[in-house]
Each structure stands twice: as C-alpha cells, then as structure tokens.
Scaffold this motif. Structure first.
Motif, PDB file in Angstrom:
ATOM      1  N   LEU A  55       0.770  -1.143  -0.019  1.00  0.00           N
ATOM      2  CA  LEU A  55      -0.243  -0.186   0.031  1.00  0.00           C
ATOM      3  C   LEU A  55       0.764   1.249   0.129  1.00  0.00           C
ATOM      4  N   ASP A  56       0.334   2.380  -0.326  1.00  0.00           N
ATOM      5  CA  ASP A  56       0.838   3.643  -0.335  1.00  0.00           C
ATOM      6  C   ASP A  56       0.820   4.228   1.149  1.00  0.00           C
ATOM      7  N   GLU A  57       0.099   3.782   2.146  1.00  0.00           N
ATOM      8  CA  GLU A  57       0.061   4.124   3.512  1.00  0.00           C
ATOM      9  C   GLU A  57       1.221   3.479   4.101  1.00  0.00           C
ATOM     10  N   THR A  58       1.962   4.339   5.096  1.00  0.00           N
ATOM     11  CA  THR A  58       2.888   3.925   5.708  1.00  0.00           C
ATOM     12  C   THR A  58       2.768   3.744   7.132  1.00  0.00           C
ATOM     13  N   ILE A  59       3.361   3.103   7.771  1.00  0.00           N
ATOM     14  CA  ILE A  59       3.334   2.686   9.504  1.00  0.00           C
ATOM     15  C   ILE A  59       4.947   2.783   9.830  1.00  0.00           C
ATOM     16  N   ILE A  60       5.093   3.288  11.069  1.00  0.00           N
ATOM     17  CA  ILE A  60       6.424   3.183  11.914  1.00  0.00           C
ATOM     18  C   ILE A  60       6.272   1.777  12.715  1.00  0.00           C
ATOM     19  N   VAL A  61       7.572   1.118  12.655  1.00  0.00           N
ATOM     20  CA  VAL A  61       7.924   0.098  13.342  1.00  0.00           C
ATOM     21  C   VAL A  61       9.034   0.308  14.173  1.00  0.00           C
ATOM     22  N   ARG A  62       8.751   0.269  15.499  1.00  0.00           N
ATOM     23  CA  ARG A  62      10.084   0.588  16.339  1.00  0.00           C
ATOM     24  C   ARG A  62      10.371  -0.815  16.945  1.00  0.00           C
ATOM     25  N   PHE A  63      11.759  -0.773  17.572  1.00  0.00           N
ATOM     26  CA  PHE A  63      12.067  -1.935  17.991  1.00  0.00           C
ATOM     27  C   PHE A  63      13.007  -1.923  19.141  1.00  0.00           C
ATOM     28  N   ASP A  64      12.564  -2.830  20.036  1.00  0.00           N
ATOM     29  CA  ASP A  64      12.843  -2.784  21.623  1.00  0.00           C
ATOM     30  C   ASP A  64      13.610  -4.019  21.996  1.00  0.00           C
ATOM     31  N   ALA A  65      14.618  -3.878  22.853  1.00  0.00           N
ATOM     32  CA  ALA A  65      15.301  -5.397  23.239  1.00  0.00           C
ATOM     33  C   ALA A  65      15.463  -5.090  24.693  1.00  0.00           C
ATOM     34  N   SER A  66      15.340  -6.203  25.322  1.00  0.00           N
ATOM     35  CA  SER A  66      15.701  -6.289  26.930  1.00  0.00           C
ATOM     36  C   SER A  66      16.254  -7.580  27.060  1.00  0.00           C
ATOM     37  N   LYS A  67      16.680  -7.868  28.323  1.00  0.00           N
ATOM     38  CA  LYS A  67      17.027  -9.330  28.597  1.00  0.00           C
ATOM     39  C   LYS A  67      16.813  -9.619  29.964  1.00  0.00           C
ATOM     40  N   ASP A  68      16.642 -10.866  30.428  1.00  0.00           N
ATOM     41  CA  ASP A  68      16.413 -11.449  31.761  1.00  0.00           C
ATOM     42  C   ASP A  68      17.550 -10.800  32.725  1.00  0.00           C
ATOM     43  N   HIS A  69      17.534 -10.518  33.895  1.00  0.00           N
ATOM     44  CA  HIS A  69      18.340  -9.988  34.722  1.00  0.00           C
ATOM     45  C   HIS A  69      19.509 -11.024  35.081  1.00  0.00           C
ATOM     46  N   GLU A  70      19.520 -12.250  34.577  1.00  0.00           N
ATOM     47  CA  GLU A  70      20.614 -13.106  34.755  1.00  0.00           C
ATOM     48  C   GLU A  70      21.255 -13.277  33.553  1.00  0.00           C
ATOM     49  N   MET A  71      20.712 -12.633  32.375  1.00  0.00           N
ATOM     50  CA  MET A  71      21.427 -12.997  31.043  1.00  0.00           C
ATOM     51  C   MET A  71      22.605 -12.000  31.030  1.00  0.00           C
ATOM     52  N   PRO A  72      23.751 -12.481  30.837  1.00  0.00           N
ATOM     53  CA  PRO A  72      24.815 -11.547  30.801  1.00  0.00           C
ATOM     54  C   PRO A  72      25.454 -10.950  29.398  1.00  0.00           C
ATOM     55  N   TRP A  73      24.596 -11.095  28.413  1.00  0.00           N
ATOM     56  CA  TRP A  73      24.751 -10.795  26.953  1.00  0.00           C
ATOM     57  C   TRP A  73      24.620  -9.302  26.956  1.00  0.00           C
ATOM     58  N   GLU A  74      25.018  -8.632  25.808  1.00  0.00           N
ATOM     59  CA  GLU A  74      24.723  -7.356  25.641  1.00  0.00           C
ATOM     60  C   GLU A  74      23.704  -7.535  24.279  1.00  0.00           C
ATOM     61  N   PHE A  75      22.441  -6.741  24.361  1.00  0.00           N
ATOM     62  CA  PHE A  75      21.686  -7.100  23.387  1.00  0.00           C
ATOM     63  C   PHE A  75      20.874  -5.628  22.969  1.00  0.00           C
TER      64      PHE A  75
END
Length: 193
Positions: A55-75
């Motif tokens: 379609l010609d109509e647009t939409i904004i898609v936002r992206f979010d990241a979190s992790k469990d408090h015990e997960m040591p990765w950066e994400f």
C-alpha cells in the motif's frame, strides 16, 4: 442399587480433581493457539513468503530489546525505528554480544504492541525461531525479516494503528549438548622436546 454417600463424594471429588488437572494441562496449548489465531497478547504470525500487495500508506515500526536480569549478554536493536509502506518487506538487525569467558546459549521471546497489531505482523525470518549460542567474546548481528499485512487498514480495531513496537527479551538457557561438548574440547598441545 445406590452408591454409599461417602463413596459418591469421593468419586465426585476425584472426578473434579482429574477434570481440573486436564484443564490445567490443556490451558497452555489452548492459550498459545488462541494467541496465534487472534494476535492476542502481541503474538505475531509466521510467513514463508513476502507479501505481494504493498500500500501507499506507511506505518512506523519501533524495535526494543531487553534481557532477563541473569542474562549476561549485551543485546540491542541496530536501528530504533523505521517507517515503511504497509505490505512492504522490512529487514532489520539486532546485535548480541557475549562479554563472558564461556559459551552462552539464549532464547528470545517476543511481543508486539499494540496487541491488536500482532495478528497483522508477519515474520518471514527471525533469530527468535532458533536458540542462539555465542562463544566467549563473540558479537553477532541477527536478522528479522517481516511485513505488516495490508488487511490491518480494514480491521475494525487495528486500522487506527500508526506505530507498532516489536520487542524481544533474551533468556539464558542450557547449552545444547553439541555446544557443551565443543566447549570442553581443549586444543592439543604440541611437544617439541
């Protein structure tokens, strides 16, 4: 012949416990099915192919990241938001980094907000479909390929949606056996004597 009142009460109590146990056992798969069919709770759809109608109509898609408090990765997402045409295929990347000295396996759960948009958000490819294993010091870019179904513009509740947020949360999980075995293998030392 009638049953003794005490036996009748016991039979009814046991029947009730069995019935309640069956309901508890069936509730998780039923809820999962319900969420996937309706998009309730921000559950998305999965598609094997890209959408053909754009379609010609647009939409904004936002992206979010979190992790469990015990997960040591950066994400984190590599971009915070994009504006795209409804029906168009989007490709974004999330970045994960393992700053530890051990291999770590992770699994991502996801959600879409607002909830009524979940039914119209279709993932074609996603890192969340599989467990991820990062070696010590490893940094990876993980793709998400998706589109927003054009039927969103005619849905009674979702047609007013102008922004969608796709959120992921990573959790540490047990290493798969092959990754555990690989981490135990030590390089062979050579002896030059």
């Amino acid at each position: 012949m009638s049953m003794d009142p005490k036996k009748k009460t016991v039979v009814q109590a046991v029947s009730l416990v069995v019935f309640m146990g069956a309901l508890a056992w069936a509730s998780v798969p039923f809820y999962d099915w319900f969420c996937r069919v309706t998009g309730f709770g921000g559950v998305t759809n999965v598609s094997d192919v890209a959408n053909e109608e754009i379609l010609d109509e647009t939409i904004i898609v936002r992206f979010d990241a979190s992790k469990d408090h015990e997960m040591p990765w950066e994400f984190k997402p590599m971009v915070r938001e994009i504006e795209m045409r409804i029906g168009e295929t989007g490709l974004v990347f999330y970045e994960a980094y393992n700053p530890t000295d051990r291999p770590i396996a992770g699994s991502a759960s996801y959600n879409v907000a607002p909830y009524q948009a979940g039914f119209f958000f279709n993932k074609i490819q996603c890192f969340c479909f599989e467990e991820q294993v990062l070696q010590p010091g490893e940094r990876v870019e993980m793709p998400v390929t998706f589109y927003v179904d054009p039927e969103i513009v005619t849905d009674r509740d979702a047609k007013y949606t102008r922004e969608i947020t796709l959120s992921y949360t990573f959790y540490e999980i047990d290493l798969p056996e092959e990754a555990r075995q690989a981490s135990l293998v030590q390089p062979a030392e050579t002896n030059n004597n």
